[in-house]
Design an enzyme around this catalytic site. Structure first.
Site, PDB file in Angstrom:
ATOM      1  N   LYS A 180       0.812  -1.225   0.000  1.00 41.20           N
ATOM      2  CA  LYS A 180       0.000   0.000   0.000  1.00 41.20           C
ATOM      3  C   LYS A 180       0.844   1.273   0.000  1.00 41.20           C
ATOM      4  O   LYS A 180       0.437   2.310  -0.498  1.00 41.20           O
ATOM      5  CB  LYS A 180      -0.947  -0.020   1.189  1.00 41.20           C
ATOM      6  CG  LYS A 180      -2.080  -1.029   0.989  1.00 41.20           C
ATOM      7  CD  LYS A 180      -3.225  -0.740   1.926  1.00 41.20           C
ATOM      8  CE  LYS A 180      -4.450  -1.552   1.539  1.00 41.20           C
ATOM      9  NZ  LYS A 180      -4.292  -2.983   1.897  1.00 41.20           N
ATOM     10  N   GLU A 220      -9.541   7.370   3.358  1.00 41.65           N
ATOM     11  CA  GLU A 220     -10.446   6.530   4.118  1.00 41.65           C
ATOM     12  C   GLU A 220      -9.724   5.216   4.357  1.00 41.65           C
ATOM     13  O   GLU A 220      -8.795   4.863   3.630  1.00 41.65           O
ATOM     14  CB  GLU A 220     -11.739   6.285   3.349  1.00 41.65           C
ATOM     15  CG  GLU A 220     -11.690   5.134   2.346  1.00 41.65           C
ATOM     16  CD  GLU A 220     -10.675   5.314   1.248  1.00 41.65           C
ATOM     17  OE1 GLU A 220     -10.516   6.451   0.783  1.00 41.65           O
ATOM     18  OE2 GLU A 220     -10.020   4.323   0.863  1.00 41.65           O
ATOM     19  N   SER A 277       1.687  -9.833  -0.744  1.00 39.75           N
ATOM     20  CA  SER A 277       1.350  -8.406  -0.656  1.00 39.75           C
ATOM     21  C   SER A 277       1.685  -7.760   0.682  1.00 39.75           C
ATOM     22  O   SER A 277       1.899  -6.555   0.745  1.00 39.75           O
ATOM     23  CB  SER A 277      -0.136  -8.219  -0.972  1.00 39.75           C
ATOM     24  OG  SER A 277      -0.931  -9.044  -0.137  1.00 39.75           O
TER      25      SER A 277
END
Ligand SMILES: *Cc1c(COP(=O)(O)O)cnc(C)c1O
Length: 422
Positions: free
Chosen positions: A107, A129, A395
């Protein structure tokens, strides 16, 4: 009601995708994508699309991003051979280690890139968010690094469920706003973030966390995450001496998977496999397997596959992994499925947890529960295709999943109880 494309349309769309012509000027990936946004946001989305196109092409911006990715995020992340999993599965297994990136997952690639972009575009504050809190943490860290203040909207239920990540965001200087309306989870938080942006579209920058939302986000997030696939491709050639037979990644909104897949789409010899959350089973509401069981519709500004009931109401989802628990998926994945370039399957909660344990004990790597879905899918693929080279997008790391793992396995509890007895 699926979107049906004939053979001619499929091959044309694949060729255009490979040549970098998609999304088109309207943000369309063939029949999917686009921009379904309130009138008040269109100028802001337009400015963002123009600014992003300009800076992503700008060598000075790319040089700054490249330096920060190297020295602050820790890129390139390694491509690690997994000898024990290889032996167990009868395959040659390689892991692309996004778990080793700063803040623990892929991310950060997107959060950092967009934070730098926001600064260049003259934004004075960032809105984001978060559901499980991982995107919020990455955004808070990137905003601190870049020097821009940051407000993170989070459903009130999630604030309570994900207290450690709330603490991380606060320590990193973000203002965390609990959202008490709606379902008090991610969907409500997204609505609130959009509302804030509508009221302040010039000074605020909305930093979206996955390859979803109205144009230009699915494109922008893909471009920023493609560093995963570009690195993995070069590392495969260098370390394995060839490209893999298959690349496997988990799919929530679809950002880590599109980042791995996009640079490999043109390599016809590589099969691509996306793994969604199969949850506790196939029933509506029991999983988050959007591509496997959904239908097209509009959610959060984009036309894509969507989990909805017969009346078109968006469905509640379930997954043991908070990061995959989303009823939509990025429009590029819907296209890749419709043209048959990527296969999408699902792994259940139990399959993912089982794969997590195997990865821990075999390789000394504790993967995120999200990433464990990719491991479970890869293991199943290996059983049907013996002796192949498998590239898995790992990930993120599982440190954030301790509360869930203690609940499911109770490994530490038994030891703590035993220590109290003694
Ligand atoms: C958030 C998250 C995901 C799911 O998001 P995508 O946009 O589909 O990548 C997957 N893995 C980890 C570790 C995450 O934190």
């Amino acid at each position: 009601m699926q979107v049906e494309l004939n053979a001619q349309e499929r091959s044309t769309l694949l060729a255009r995708l490979t040549r970098g012509e998609l999304p088109d000027a309207r943000g369309r990936f063939g029949p999917f994508g686009g921009r379904y946004a309130p009138e008040t946001l269109v100028p802001a989305l337009e400015r963002l699309a123009e600014g992003a196109a300009q800076y992503l092409r700008d060598p000075t911006f790319q040089a700054e991003l490249g330096l920060e990715l190297r020295d602050w995020v820790g890129r390139p992340t390694p491509l690690t051979h997994a000898p024990t999993l290889s032996r167990h599965w009868g395959a040659d297994v390689w892991l692309k280690r996004e778990d080793l990136a700063h803040t623990g997952a892929h991310k950060i690639n997107n959060a950092l890139g967009q934070a730098l972009l926001a600064k260049r575009l003259g934004a004075e504050r960032i809105i984001a968010e978060t559901g499980a809190g991982q995107h919020g943490v990455a955004t808070a860290a990137a905003c601190a690094r870049v020097g821009i203040c940051c407000t993170v909207y989070m459903g009130a239920v999630d604030v309570r469920r994900q207290a450690p990540n709330v603490e991380r965001m606060v320590q990193l200087g973000a203002q965390v706003v609990p959202v008490k309306g709606g379902d008090q989870t991610l969907r409500a938080a997204i609505d609130e973030a959009f509302r804030d942006w509508v009221s302040d579209p010039v000074k605020a920058y909305y930093l979206l966390g996955s390859a979803v939302g109205p144009h230009p986000y699915p494109w922008l997030v893909r471009e920023l995450q493609s560093v995963i696939g570009r690195e993995a491709r070069a590392q495969s050639l260098e370390k394995i001496g060839r490209l893999p037979d298959v690349a496997v990644a988990c799919v929530g909104g679809g950002s880590n998977s599109i980042g791995l897949f996009h640079p490999l789409v043109g390599d016809a010899g590589i099969q691509l496999l996306g793994i969604e959350a199969g949850g506790r089973g196939a029933g509506l509401g029991d999983n988050a397997a959007t591509l496997a069981t959904g239908r097209p519709g509009v959610l959060h500004g984009t036309y894509s596959m969507l989990l909805q009931d017969r009346e078109g109401q968006v469905q509640e989802t379930h997954s043991v992994s908070a990061g995959l628990d989303y009823p939509g998926v990025g429009p590029e994945h819907s296209l890749l499925q419709a043209i048959g370039r990527v296969s999408y399957e699902s792994a259940t909660d139990d399959e993912a947890l089982d794969a997590l344990r195997e990865c821990c004990s075999s390789e000394g790597i504790l993967p995120a529960i999200e990433s464990s879905h990719a491991l479970a899918g890869a293991r199943r693929w290996a059983a049907k295709n013996p002796g192949k080279v498998i590239l898995i997008g790992l990930s993120g790391r599982g440190d954030k999943d301790m509360p869930t793992l203690s609940q499911v396995f109770g490994g530490a509890r038994k030891i703590i109880e035993a220590s109290a007895d003694g």
